[in-house]
Design an enzyme around this catalytic site. Structure first.
Site, short mmCIF file in Angstrom:
data_model
loop_
_atom_site.label_atom_id
_atom_site.label_comp_id
_atom_site.label_asym_id
_atom_site.label_seq_id
_atom_site.Cartn_x
_atom_site.Cartn_y
_atom_site.Cartn_z
N GLY A 292 0.90 -1.29 0.12
CA GLY A 292 0.11 -0.01 -0.04
C GLY A 292 0.73 1.23 0.23
CB SER B 81 1.68 5.89 1.44
OG SER B 81 1.45 6.17 -0.07
CB ALA C 100 -14.61 3.44 -3.39
CE1 TYR D 8 -13.41 6.99 4.10
CE2 TYR D 8 -14.76 5.26 5.27
CZ TYR D 8 -13.69 5.70 4.50
OH TYR D 8 -12.50 4.93 4.89
CE LYS E 295 -10.81 1.89 4.87
NZ LYS E 295 -9.76 1.17 4.43
CB ILE F 284 -3.41 11.16 7.37
CG1 ILE F 284 -3.51 10.68 8.96
CG2 ILE F 284 -2.09 11.55 6.80
CD1 ILE F 284 -2.62 9.49 9.25
NE ARG F 285 -5.20 18.61 4.80
CZ ARG F 285 -5.11 19.81 4.92
NH1 ARG F 285 -4.15 20.73 4.73
NH2 ARG F 285 -6.38 20.27 5.84
CB THR F 286 -2.90 9.66 1.89
OG1 THR F 286 -4.35 9.42 1.93
CG2 THR F 286 -2.31 9.62 3.40
CG LEU F 287 -2.46 9.53 -4.47
CD1 LEU F 287 -2.19 11.09 -4.83
CD2 LEU F 287 -1.52 8.49 -5.23
P1 NAP Z 1 -2.69 5.97 -0.30
O1 NAP Z 1 -1.05 6.41 -0.07
O2 NAP Z 1 -3.13 6.27 -1.50
O3 NAP Z 1 -2.31 4.32 -0.02
C1 NAP Z 1 -3.50 3.53 -0.68
C2 NAP Z 1 -2.91 2.21 -1.42
O4 NAP Z 1 -3.67 1.57 -1.98
C3 NAP Z 1 -2.09 2.88 -2.60
O5 NAP Z 1 -0.71 2.59 -2.66
C4 NAP Z 1 -2.88 2.29 -3.81
O6 NAP Z 1 -2.17 1.98 -5.05
C5 NAP Z 1 -3.19 0.86 -3.14
N1 NAP Z 1 -4.20 0.41 -4.05
C6 NAP Z 1 -5.35 0.78 -4.38
N2 NAP Z 1 -6.05 -0.48 -5.15
C7 NAP Z 1 -5.05 -1.52 -5.19
C8 NAP Z 1 -4.97 -2.54 -5.77
N3 NAP Z 1 -5.96 -3.03 -6.40
N4 NAP Z 1 -3.94 -3.43 -5.47
C9 NAP Z 1 -2.92 -2.99 -4.69
N5 NAP Z 1 -2.92 -1.61 -4.27
C10 NAP Z 1 -3.81 -1.09 -4.39
O7 NAP Z 1 -3.52 6.38 1.01
P2 NAP Z 1 -3.71 6.16 2.48
O8 NAP Z 1 -4.38 6.94 3.25
O9 NAP Z 1 -2.25 5.77 3.00
O10 NAP Z 1 -4.33 4.56 2.72
C11 NAP Z 1 -3.68 3.38 3.36
C12 NAP Z 1 -4.96 2.95 4.06
O11 NAP Z 1 -5.20 3.62 5.04
C13 NAP Z 1 -6.41 2.71 3.25
O12 NAP Z 1 -7.04 1.33 3.62
C14 NAP Z 1 -7.24 3.72 3.83
O13 NAP Z 1 -8.52 3.70 3.74
C15 NAP Z 1 -6.66 3.71 5.26
N6 NAP Z 1 -6.99 5.13 6.00
C16 NAP Z 1 -6.57 6.35 5.50
C17 NAP Z 1 -7.12 7.45 6.45
C18 NAP Z 1 -6.29 8.82 5.84
O14 NAP Z 1 -7.05 9.77 6.07
N7 NAP Z 1 -5.81 8.82 4.83
C19 NAP Z 1 -7.74 7.28 7.42
C20 NAP Z 1 -7.89 6.13 7.90
C21 NAP Z 1 -7.74 4.82 7.07
P3 NAP Z 1 -2.48 3.29 -6.20
O15 NAP Z 1 -2.00 4.44 -5.65
O16 NAP Z 1 -1.51 2.72 -7.31
O17 NAP Z 1 -3.89 3.14 -6.62
#
Ligand code: NAP
Length: 258
Positions: free
Chosen positions: A13, A19, A95, A156, A163, A192-195
Protein backbone atom coordinates in the site's frame (compact mmCIF):
# COMPACT_ATOMS: atom_id res chain seq x y z
CA UNK A 1 14.75 0.19 21.24
CA UNK A 2 14.63 -2.48 18.53
CA UNK A 3 11.56 -4.46 19.41
CA UNK A 4 11.17 -5.78 15.84
CA UNK A 5 14.76 -7.00 15.47
CA UNK A 6 14.85 -10.08 13.24
CA UNK A 7 11.19 -9.74 12.19
CA UNK A 8 10.35 -9.97 8.47
CA UNK A 9 7.53 -7.69 7.30
CA UNK A 10 5.53 -7.50 4.08
CA UNK A 11 3.93 -4.07 3.59
CA UNK A 12 1.33 -3.46 0.85
CA UNK A 13 0.00 0.00 0.00
CA UNK A 14 2.89 2.43 -0.45
CA UNK A 15 1.95 4.99 -3.12
CA UNK A 16 4.21 7.89 -2.12
CA UNK A 17 5.93 9.62 0.78
CA UNK A 18 2.60 10.65 2.32
CA UNK A 19 1.16 7.11 2.38
CA UNK A 20 0.26 5.63 5.76
CA UNK A 21 2.14 2.51 4.56
CA UNK A 22 5.28 4.66 4.22
CA UNK A 23 4.98 5.77 7.87
CA UNK A 24 4.51 2.14 8.88
CA UNK A 25 7.50 0.98 6.80
CA UNK A 26 9.75 3.60 8.42
CA UNK A 27 8.54 2.71 11.93
CA UNK A 28 9.12 -1.03 11.39
CA UNK A 29 12.60 -0.27 10.04
CA UNK A 30 13.43 1.98 13.01
CA UNK A 31 12.54 -0.92 15.32
CA UNK A 32 14.94 -3.28 13.54
CA UNK A 33 12.50 -5.05 11.20
CA UNK A 34 13.28 -6.09 7.63
CA UNK A 35 10.75 -5.04 5.02
CA UNK A 36 9.46 -6.29 1.65
CA UNK A 37 7.30 -3.80 -0.26
CA UNK A 38 4.78 -4.10 -3.07
CA UNK A 39 3.46 -1.60 -5.62
CA UNK A 40 0.22 -1.86 -7.57
CA UNK A 41 1.53 -0.77 -10.98
CA UNK A 42 4.88 -0.01 -12.64
CA UNK A 43 3.96 3.68 -12.27
CA UNK A 44 4.80 3.42 -8.56
CA UNK A 45 7.82 1.12 -8.89
CA UNK A 46 10.57 3.75 -8.64
CA UNK A 47 9.00 5.45 -5.59
CA UNK A 48 8.65 2.15 -3.79
CA UNK A 49 12.21 1.14 -4.71
CA UNK A 50 13.47 4.45 -3.30
CA UNK A 51 11.69 3.77 0.01
CA UNK A 52 13.13 0.25 0.02
CA UNK A 53 16.66 1.68 -0.40
CA UNK A 54 16.07 3.97 2.60
CA UNK A 55 14.72 1.15 4.76
CA UNK A 56 17.16 -1.74 4.45
CA UNK A 57 17.01 -2.66 0.76
CA UNK A 58 14.43 -5.43 1.07
CA UNK A 59 12.66 -6.98 -1.93
CA UNK A 60 10.11 -4.97 -3.92
CA UNK A 61 7.42 -6.64 -6.03
CA UNK A 62 4.48 -5.71 -8.20
CA UNK A 63 1.11 -6.74 -6.75
CA UNK A 64 -2.35 -5.68 -7.76
CA UNK A 65 -4.24 -7.23 -4.87
CA UNK A 66 -7.11 -8.23 -7.18
CA UNK A 67 -4.71 -10.38 -9.23
CA UNK A 68 -4.29 -13.83 -7.58
CA UNK A 69 -1.25 -14.70 -9.76
CA UNK A 70 0.61 -11.57 -8.69
CA UNK A 71 -0.25 -12.25 -5.05
CA UNK A 72 0.98 -15.84 -5.37
CA UNK A 73 4.27 -14.69 -6.90
CA UNK A 74 4.79 -12.21 -4.02
CA UNK A 75 4.40 -15.08 -1.55
CA UNK A 76 6.78 -17.25 -3.59
CA UNK A 77 9.42 -14.49 -3.73
CA UNK A 78 9.18 -13.79 0.02
CA UNK A 79 9.49 -17.53 0.67
CA UNK A 80 12.63 -17.71 -1.50
CA UNK A 81 14.25 -14.67 0.09
CA UNK A 82 13.29 -15.08 3.76
CA UNK A 83 11.62 -18.49 4.14
CA UNK A 84 8.78 -17.01 6.21
CA UNK A 85 6.99 -13.87 7.37
CA UNK A 86 6.32 -12.37 10.82
CA UNK A 87 4.38 -9.23 9.89
CA UNK A 88 1.89 -8.43 7.14
CA UNK A 89 0.50 -4.91 6.71
CA UNK A 90 -2.51 -4.32 4.43
CA UNK A 91 -2.87 -0.58 3.68
CA UNK A 92 -4.99 -0.81 0.55
CA UNK A 93 -8.37 0.66 -0.31
CA UNK A 94 -10.22 1.87 -3.37
CA UNK A 95 -13.67 3.06 -4.42
CA UNK A 96 -14.66 4.91 -7.59
CA UNK A 97 -14.14 8.64 -6.98
CA UNK A 98 -17.64 9.67 -8.13
CA UNK A 99 -19.13 7.49 -5.38
CA UNK A 100 -17.22 9.34 -2.66
CA UNK A 101 -19.17 12.50 -3.36
CA UNK A 102 -22.79 13.27 -2.52
CA UNK A 103 -25.79 11.44 -1.13
CA UNK A 104 -25.04 7.73 -0.52
CA UNK A 105 -28.30 6.41 -1.98
CA UNK A 106 -28.06 8.62 -5.05
CA UNK A 107 -24.43 7.97 -6.01
CA UNK A 108 -23.81 4.32 -5.15
CA UNK A 109 -23.88 1.67 -7.89
CA UNK A 110 -23.68 -2.10 -7.64
CA UNK A 111 -20.37 -2.09 -9.55
CA UNK A 112 -18.95 0.53 -7.19
CA UNK A 113 -20.21 -1.38 -4.16
CA UNK A 114 -18.60 -4.62 -5.35
CA UNK A 115 -15.34 -2.95 -6.37
CA UNK A 116 -14.97 -1.15 -3.03
CA UNK A 117 -15.57 -4.40 -1.17
CA UNK A 118 -13.29 -6.42 -3.44
CA UNK A 119 -10.27 -4.13 -3.14
CA UNK A 120 -10.81 -2.71 0.35
CA UNK A 121 -12.26 -5.64 2.33
CA UNK A 122 -12.08 -9.03 0.59
CA UNK A 123 -8.42 -8.40 -0.26
CA UNK A 124 -7.44 -8.67 3.43
CA UNK A 125 -8.91 -12.18 3.68
CA UNK A 126 -7.39 -13.11 0.29
CA UNK A 127 -4.02 -11.83 1.50
CA UNK A 128 -4.27 -13.86 4.72
CA UNK A 129 -5.11 -17.00 2.75
CA UNK A 130 -2.15 -16.43 0.43
CA UNK A 131 0.46 -15.74 3.14
CA UNK A 132 -0.77 -18.29 5.70
CA UNK A 133 1.54 -21.12 4.50
CA UNK A 134 4.62 -18.96 5.09
CA UNK A 135 3.65 -17.25 8.36
CA UNK A 136 6.12 -17.78 11.19
CA UNK A 137 4.92 -18.57 14.74
CA UNK A 138 3.40 -15.51 16.48
CA UNK A 139 2.92 -13.66 13.19
CA UNK A 140 0.80 -10.51 13.04
CA UNK A 141 -1.61 -9.30 10.34
CA UNK A 142 -2.67 -5.67 10.35
CA UNK A 143 -5.06 -3.54 8.29
CA UNK A 144 -6.08 0.12 8.15
CA UNK A 145 -9.62 1.33 8.68
CA UNK A 146 -11.55 4.54 9.40
CA UNK A 147 -14.34 5.78 11.67
CA UNK A 148 -16.69 5.76 8.65
CA UNK A 149 -17.02 2.00 9.33
CA UNK A 150 -19.06 2.69 12.46
CA UNK A 151 -20.53 6.17 11.83
CA UNK A 152 -22.10 7.67 8.70
CA UNK A 153 -19.52 10.22 7.53
CA UNK A 154 -20.55 12.61 4.70
CA UNK A 155 -19.12 11.54 1.30
CA UNK A 156 -17.30 8.51 2.72
CA UNK A 157 -20.31 6.51 1.47
CA UNK A 158 -19.50 3.07 0.04
CA UNK A 159 -16.03 3.10 1.56
CA UNK A 160 -17.60 3.19 5.05
CA UNK A 161 -19.57 0.04 4.29
CA UNK A 162 -16.47 -1.68 2.89
CA UNK A 163 -14.55 -0.66 6.04
CA UNK A 164 -17.33 -2.13 8.21
CA UNK A 165 -16.83 -5.41 6.35
CA UNK A 166 -13.07 -5.08 6.80
CA UNK A 167 -13.45 -4.52 10.56
CA UNK A 168 -15.71 -7.58 10.85
CA UNK A 169 -13.08 -9.51 8.86
CA UNK A 170 -10.49 -8.55 11.49
CA UNK A 171 -12.61 -10.22 14.18
CA UNK A 172 -13.40 -13.36 12.16
CA UNK A 173 -9.78 -13.68 10.99
CA UNK A 174 -8.54 -13.27 14.58
CA UNK A 175 -10.82 -16.10 15.66
CA UNK A 176 -9.88 -18.24 12.69
CA UNK A 177 -6.11 -17.87 13.10
CA UNK A 178 -5.79 -17.39 16.86
CA UNK A 179 -5.21 -21.02 17.79
CA UNK A 180 -2.28 -21.03 15.37
CA UNK A 181 -0.75 -18.13 17.29
CA UNK A 182 -1.46 -15.59 14.55
CA UNK A 183 -2.87 -12.20 15.61
CA UNK A 184 -5.06 -9.96 13.44
CA UNK A 185 -5.77 -6.30 14.22
CA UNK A 186 -6.81 -3.06 12.59
CA UNK A 187 -5.82 0.56 13.14
CA UNK A 188 -8.56 3.15 12.72
CA UNK A 189 -6.59 6.23 11.73
CA UNK A 190 -7.82 9.80 11.94
CA UNK A 191 -7.96 11.77 8.67
CA UNK A 192 -4.51 12.21 7.06
CA UNK A 193 -3.89 13.98 3.73
CA UNK A 194 -2.87 11.16 1.40
CA UNK A 195 -3.59 10.29 -2.24
CA UNK A 196 -6.50 8.02 -1.27
CA UNK A 197 -7.95 10.70 1.03
CA UNK A 198 -7.86 13.26 -1.78
CA UNK A 199 -10.50 11.16 -3.58
CA UNK A 200 -13.06 11.94 -0.85
CA UNK A 201 -14.98 15.16 -1.52
CA UNK A 202 -14.36 17.92 1.05
CA UNK A 203 -11.72 15.84 2.81
CA UNK A 204 -9.86 18.96 3.97
CA UNK A 205 -13.05 20.26 5.56
CA UNK A 206 -13.57 16.89 7.27
CA UNK A 207 -10.02 16.99 8.64
CA UNK A 208 -10.34 20.60 9.84
CA UNK A 209 -13.66 19.91 11.59
CA UNK A 210 -12.24 16.79 13.23
CA UNK A 211 -9.15 18.68 14.44
CA UNK A 212 -11.36 21.39 15.97
CA UNK A 213 -12.94 18.96 18.45
CA UNK A 214 -10.29 16.25 18.72
CA UNK A 215 -8.87 16.09 22.27
CA UNK A 216 -5.34 16.47 20.88
CA UNK A 217 -6.52 19.41 18.72
CA UNK A 218 -4.60 18.39 15.59
CA UNK A 219 -4.52 15.71 12.91
CA UNK A 220 -2.51 12.57 13.57
CA UNK A 221 0.59 11.83 11.48
CA UNK A 222 1.73 8.83 9.48
CA UNK A 223 4.59 8.51 12.01
CA UNK A 224 2.07 8.11 14.84
CA UNK A 225 0.10 5.50 12.91
CA UNK A 226 3.41 3.84 11.99
CA UNK A 227 4.56 3.61 15.61
CA UNK A 228 1.25 2.02 16.67
CA UNK A 229 1.51 -0.40 13.75
CA UNK A 230 5.06 -1.35 14.83
CA UNK A 231 3.85 -1.99 18.39
CA UNK A 232 0.79 -4.04 17.30
CA UNK A 233 3.01 -6.09 14.97
CA UNK A 234 5.48 -6.86 17.72
CA UNK A 235 5.63 -9.42 20.51
CA UNK A 236 4.94 -6.52 22.93
CA UNK A 237 1.32 -6.80 21.71
CA UNK A 238 1.19 -10.60 22.06
CA UNK A 239 -2.11 -10.46 23.99
CA UNK A 240 -3.92 -8.22 21.49
CA UNK A 241 -5.97 -9.68 18.63
CA UNK A 242 -9.25 -8.94 16.88
CA UNK A 243 -9.03 -5.29 17.94
CA UNK A 244 -9.58 -2.02 16.13
CA UNK A 245 -7.16 0.43 17.73
CA UNK A 246 -7.98 4.11 17.20
CA UNK A 247 -5.07 6.41 16.33
CA UNK A 248 -7.13 9.55 15.86
CA UNK A 249 -6.12 11.94 18.61
CA UNK A 250 -9.19 10.83 20.57
CA UNK A 251 -11.75 12.03 18.03
CA UNK A 252 -13.92 8.90 18.27
CA UNK A 253 -14.57 9.39 22.00
CA UNK A 254 -15.97 12.91 21.83
CA UNK A 255 -19.28 14.32 20.53
CA UNK A 256 -20.23 17.70 19.16
CA UNK A 257 -18.71 18.02 15.70
CA UNK A 258 -18.67 16.60 12.21
P1 NAP B 1 -2.56 5.98 -0.26
O1 NAP B 1 -1.21 6.49 0.02
O2 NAP B 1 -3.24 6.43 -1.51
O3 NAP B 1 -2.52 4.38 -0.19
C1 NAP B 1 -3.55 3.58 -0.73
C2 NAP B 1 -2.86 2.45 -1.43
O4 NAP B 1 -3.78 1.45 -1.90
C3 NAP B 1 -2.09 2.94 -2.67
O5 NAP B 1 -0.77 2.46 -2.62
C4 NAP B 1 -2.87 2.30 -3.80
O6 NAP B 1 -2.11 2.09 -4.96
C5 NAP B 1 -3.26 1.01 -3.14
N1 NAP B 1 -4.21 0.25 -3.92
C6 NAP B 1 -5.43 0.64 -4.39
N2 NAP B 1 -5.96 -0.36 -5.13
C7 NAP B 1 -5.05 -1.38 -5.14
C8 NAP B 1 -5.00 -2.66 -5.72
N3 NAP B 1 -6.01 -3.14 -6.50
N4 NAP B 1 -3.92 -3.44 -5.51
C9 NAP B 1 -2.89 -3.00 -4.76
N5 NAP B 1 -2.86 -1.79 -4.19
C10 NAP B 1 -3.93 -0.99 -4.37
O7 NAP B 1 -3.58 6.36 0.93
P2 NAP B 1 -3.58 6.02 2.49
O8 NAP B 1 -4.47 7.05 3.09
O9 NAP B 1 -2.19 5.86 3.00
O10 NAP B 1 -4.37 4.65 2.56
C11 NAP B 1 -3.87 3.48 3.19
C12 NAP B 1 -4.98 2.83 3.99
O11 NAP B 1 -5.28 3.66 5.11
C13 NAP B 1 -6.29 2.63 3.22
O12 NAP B 1 -6.87 1.40 3.62
C14 NAP B 1 -7.14 3.78 3.74
O13 NAP B 1 -8.53 3.54 3.63
C15 NAP B 1 -6.69 3.79 5.18
N6 NAP B 1 -7.02 5.01 5.95
C16 NAP B 1 -6.67 6.24 5.49
C17 NAP B 1 -6.99 7.37 6.23
C18 NAP B 1 -6.63 8.75 5.74
O14 NAP B 1 -7.21 9.72 6.25
N7 NAP B 1 -5.71 8.91 4.82
C19 NAP B 1 -7.68 7.24 7.46
C20 NAP B 1 -8.02 5.97 7.89
C21 NAP B 1 -7.68 4.85 7.14
P3 NAP B 1 -2.34 3.13 -6.21
O15 NAP B 1 -1.94 4.47 -5.72
O16 NAP B 1 -1.50 2.56 -7.29
O17 NAP B 1 -3.82 3.06 -6.53
Amino acid sequence: MSFLKGKKALVLGVANDKSIATGITRAIYEQGGEIALTYQTERLQSRVEKLAQETGNGPTMQCDITNPEELASVVEKVKQVWGGLDIVVHAIAFAPREQLEGNYIDVTTKDGFLMAHDISAWSFTALAQAVKPILNPNASLLTLTYLGAVRAVPNYNIMGIAKASLEASVRYMAQSLGTEGIRVNGISAGPIRTLAASGIKNFRDLQDKASAITPLGRPVTTEEVGNTAAFLSSDLASGITGEIVYVDGGYNVVAGGA
